[in-house]
Structure formats: C-alpha cells, structure tokens
Write an enzyme that holds these catalytic residues in place. Structure first.
Site, PDB file in Angstrom:
ATOM      1  N   GLU A 236      -5.248  19.083 -32.403  1.00 55.38           N
ATOM      2  CA  GLU A 236      -4.731  17.999 -31.289  1.00 55.38           C
ATOM      3  C   GLU A 236      -5.519  17.211 -30.618  1.00 55.38           C
ATOM      4  OE1 GLU A 236      -0.218  19.844 -30.388  1.00 55.38           O
ATOM      5  OE2 GLU A 236      -2.109  20.758 -29.413  1.00 55.38           O
TER       6      GLU A 236
ATOM      7  N   CYS B 207      -9.597  13.444 -25.035  1.00 54.51           N
ATOM      8  CA  CYS B 207      -9.726  14.918 -25.060  1.00 54.51           C
ATOM      9  C   CYS B 207      -9.638  15.017 -26.437  1.00 54.51           C
ATOM     10  CB  CYS B 207      -8.847  15.611 -24.023  1.00 54.51           C
ATOM     11  SG  CYS B 207      -9.090  17.503 -24.060  1.00 54.51           S
TER      12      CYS B 207
ATOM     13  N   CYS C  69      -9.754  28.685 -32.506  1.00 56.80           N
ATOM     14  CA  CYS C  69     -10.816  28.902 -31.735  1.00 56.80           C
ATOM     15  C   CYS C  69     -11.450  30.175 -31.989  1.00 56.80           C
ATOM     16  CB  CYS C  69     -10.770  28.453 -30.219  1.00 56.80           C
ATOM     17  SG  CYS C  69     -12.268  28.752 -29.288  1.00 56.80           S
TER      18      CYS C  69
ATOM     19  N   CYS D  59     -10.025  33.377 -25.031  1.00 57.90           N
ATOM     20  CA  CYS D  59      -9.855  33.471 -23.523  1.00 57.90           C
ATOM     21  C   CYS D  59      -8.233  33.595 -23.261  1.00 57.90           C
ATOM     22  CB  CYS D  59     -10.206  31.909 -23.057  1.00 57.90           C
ATOM     23  SG  CYS D  59     -12.027  31.524 -23.229  1.00 57.90           S
TER      24      CYS D  59
ATOM     25  N   CYS E  98      -4.700  21.424 -20.067  1.00 55.09           N
ATOM     26  CA  CYS E  98      -5.584  22.039 -20.251  1.00 55.09           C
ATOM     27  C   CYS E  98      -5.096  23.421 -20.654  1.00 55.09           C
ATOM     28  CB  CYS E  98      -6.736  22.273 -19.086  1.00 55.09           C
ATOM     29  SG  CYS E  98      -7.673  20.790 -18.819  1.00 55.09           S
TER      30      CYS E  98
HETATM   31  S1  SF4 Z   1     -10.676  27.952 -23.512  1.00 55.38           S
HETATM   32 FE1  SF4 Z   1     -11.494  29.501 -24.793  1.00 55.38          FE
HETATM   33  S2  SF4 Z   1     -10.063  29.971 -26.372  1.00 55.38           S
HETATM   34 FE2  SF4 Z   1      -9.521  28.102 -25.286  1.00 55.38          FE
HETATM   35  S3  SF4 Z   1     -10.582  26.642 -26.569  1.00 55.38           S
HETATM   36 FE3  SF4 Z   1     -11.989  26.756 -24.850  1.00 55.38          FE
HETATM   37  S4  SF4 Z   1     -13.077  28.420 -25.511  1.00 55.38           S
HETATM   38 FE4  SF4 Z   1     -11.482  28.616 -27.088  1.00 55.38          FE
END
Ligand code: SF4
Length: 334
Positions: A84, A98, A105, A109, A326
């Site tokens: 995205e 963005c 990923c 997190c 975000c």
């Molecule tokens: S916040 Fe953490 S888990 Fe999410 S895209 Fe960024 S690095 Fe990856």
C-alpha cells in the site's frame, strides 16, 4: 536504473547521454506510457523500448478518506504480494507520498498492522519508484515529498531504498528535493551508521516509542532485541554530530502504556544533550488492543517533556476511516 545507469546501458546502442536522460524523464517524471519524444526518431524510440523492460504495478483499489482527503492505494505485485501507499494532502496545493519498501515486514512492532502480516519480501527499486509514478500520474496537484513510512522497514532493504531515493531526487526523475525525502527506521543501527557515513541529502527519522529497554522490548521486540536502545541512541548522537541537524524521533503514544511520568522522565534522560525533534503520534490500532491517550493525558506528557528543550509536535496521522493512518497498513481493500 538511475539516469546515469540508463545512459551507460543505452550508450553501446547508439544513444547519447542526453537522449538517455530524455527517455528517463519521459518515462519516470512524465509517466508516459506511450513514448513519443519530440525530435527523437520513432525508430530510435522503438529500439529503446525493445531494449528496456518497463513493468508496472496493478492498482487493485483506491480509497479516499472524505474527512481529510488522505488516499490509500492498494497495489498487486507480479508474484501476488500486495503493498500500500498513501497520498497525503499538504495544505491545498501539493501532496506527499507515504510509500512501502517491503511487502509485509520482518519486525513485529506490536501496535502495527503491517508487523502482524509477517514478511513476504523486499521490494525492488522499480516497485518503489512505480508507486510514485502511478500516484503522481493521476494526482490533481504535484507530489513534492516522499516518506518511507509505509509497509516495511526501509533500512532492511537499504540499497533498493537509497537507489529509489536517488531517482526521486533526480531532476529527470521525481524532481523532489532531497530535503523532502524522509527515510524512517525502527532503529537498524548498522544501516543508520552507513547512512550517516554516506552523507545523503535525505532526512532520517527514528521510530523510538519506548525510552527504556523494557518498554521498547514490549512494544518493538525484534528491533530492541537486535539493536538495543543504547546502541541506537549512540547512532542517533553520531548522526546529529556529523550532519549538524536535528534528528526526528517518532514516538507512538499509547494510553496507559508509554506516556506516563516514568516514560517522560526516562525519555528526558535518554535524549539529554542530543539535538532532536520529537513527533508524537497517536496510536492507530484497528484491532482495538491499543488506544490513544485522552487530550489531557497527551498534554500532560507533552508538558513533562519540556525539560528537554526540544521541539515537540503532535503529528497528524490521517486516513483513519480507510485504514490509511500510521500503523494501519495491512494490504487489504478496506
Ligand atoms: S512499525 Fe515496525 S512492524 Fe510496522 S512496518 Fe514499521 S518496522 Fe515494520
């Protein structure tokens, strides 16, 4: 390819450096699907097209948040992976984009929808650049900025990201000022050091979100385990000393988790003497597990950070109604 690389590639086929640059600008900057360049023979253009592979991404979905005009794009990659990008309106006259650097990923997190997806693969440079090309081609205002804050950890795909940033900043490519290109990392210390050594014109942002080992481990476990907070802060200090610039630290604030008096004290101690700018970002968690603080709690945290003497801003993270804010990118058409 960068414009210079395209020049080298086309030179043995009878193209001058100027012609190669014009072809590059026609394709990347002006996003032309059909090549028709003034004062360049059709035969020559056809030859260039036969030599070059110019794949694109499929736009699966576009959703605009009527509340604030943020627009989320869902793209399909050739291998079925999805990514995205979010078009962010800046005042009434331009956009920032963005964009994603990875499909999924590898970090985890806990407040992030992309992290919950797991990791599929790194994007190649053209897949990063193509996000800009497509969005800009249909935008009603110029795209003047790029932030690597979409899906993925950009510094785990360092070479492709830096190459894309070069293309964005090139006058024949994105024609975007290097100062308007921000790369945001969750704290990949070796890549931060490399970025500092290489003296790029792009801005660096660090996602911190916890001021102690324990707090960061509970929120960004993989990042903290691999690059402990002390090492990260050393790298931030070095970056600030070498570039003589404020480093942007992003702090996702979560009610009853990381914005109490202990957190504020720890953050002030950790950052003492380092020139930083702090962006406070309300957590956005569609699962409902994490919620943002109330206005009063946020204001109290803000006040407790004042001893630092650093600029602190609350960063607006829009597009919530279309899951574009975000931490919400999950590569789904919703
Ligand atoms: S916040 Fe953490 S888990 Fe999410 S895209 Fe960024 S690095 Fe990856």
């Amino acid at each position: 390819m960068t414009p210079a690389e395209l020049g080298e590639f086309l030179a043995p086929h009878g193209f001058s450096a100027v012609e190669a640059r014009r072809i590059f600008a026609h394709h990347v900057q002006h996003a032309r699907r059909h090549w028709d360049i003034k004062n360049m023979a059709r035969q020559k253009l056809a030859r260039a097209q036969s030599l070059l592979d110019t794949p694109t991404l499929e736009v699966v979905d576009r959703r605009r948040d009527p509340a604030d005009g943020f627009m989320k794009y869902l793209f399909a990659l050739a291998d079925g992976a999805r990514i995205e990008a979010v078009r962010i309106p800046i005042f009434d006259d331009k956009y920032t984009l963005c964009l994603s650097s990875q499909a999924g990923c590898p970090l985890d997190c806990v407040f992030c929808a992309t992290g919950r997806l797991g990791f599929k693969r790194n994007l190649s440079t053209w897949e990063i650049v193509e996000q800009l090309r497509i969005v800009r081609d249909e935008a009603d205002r110029p795209v003047r900025g790029v932030v690597f804050m979409g899906m993925g950890e950009p510094f785990l795909n360092y070479d492709a990201v830096i190459r894309a940033a070069r293309i964005f900043a090139d006058p024949s490519g994105g024609a975007i000022s290097g100062r308007a290109i921000t790369i945001s990392t969750s704290g990949v210390v070796p890549a931060i050091r490399r970025f500092t050594d290489e003296r790029h014109p792009y801005r660096l942002a660090i996602s911190l979100t916890g001021a102690t080992r324990a707090r960061r481990r509970s929120l960004m476990p993989a990042a903290e385990k691999t690059w402990p907070i002390e090492e990260l802060i050393d790298a931030v200090r070095e970056h600030a000393a070498v570039t003589r610039e404020l480093v942007t630290l992003e702090y996702v604030i979560i009610k009853d988790v990381n914005c109490g008096p202990d957190d504020a004290r720890a953050l002030c101690e950790l950052l003492q003497g380092i020139p930083v700018r702090i962006n406070l970002i309300d957590v956005n968690d569609a699962s409902g597990q994490f919620v943002p603080p109330s206005d009063a709690e946020r204001r109290a945290f803000f006040d407790m950070l004042q001893p630092l003497g650093a600029p602190i801003v609350r960063r607006y993270s829009g597009g919530k109604d279309v899951n574009a804010a975000c931490g919400m990118l999950a590569a789904t058409a919703s």
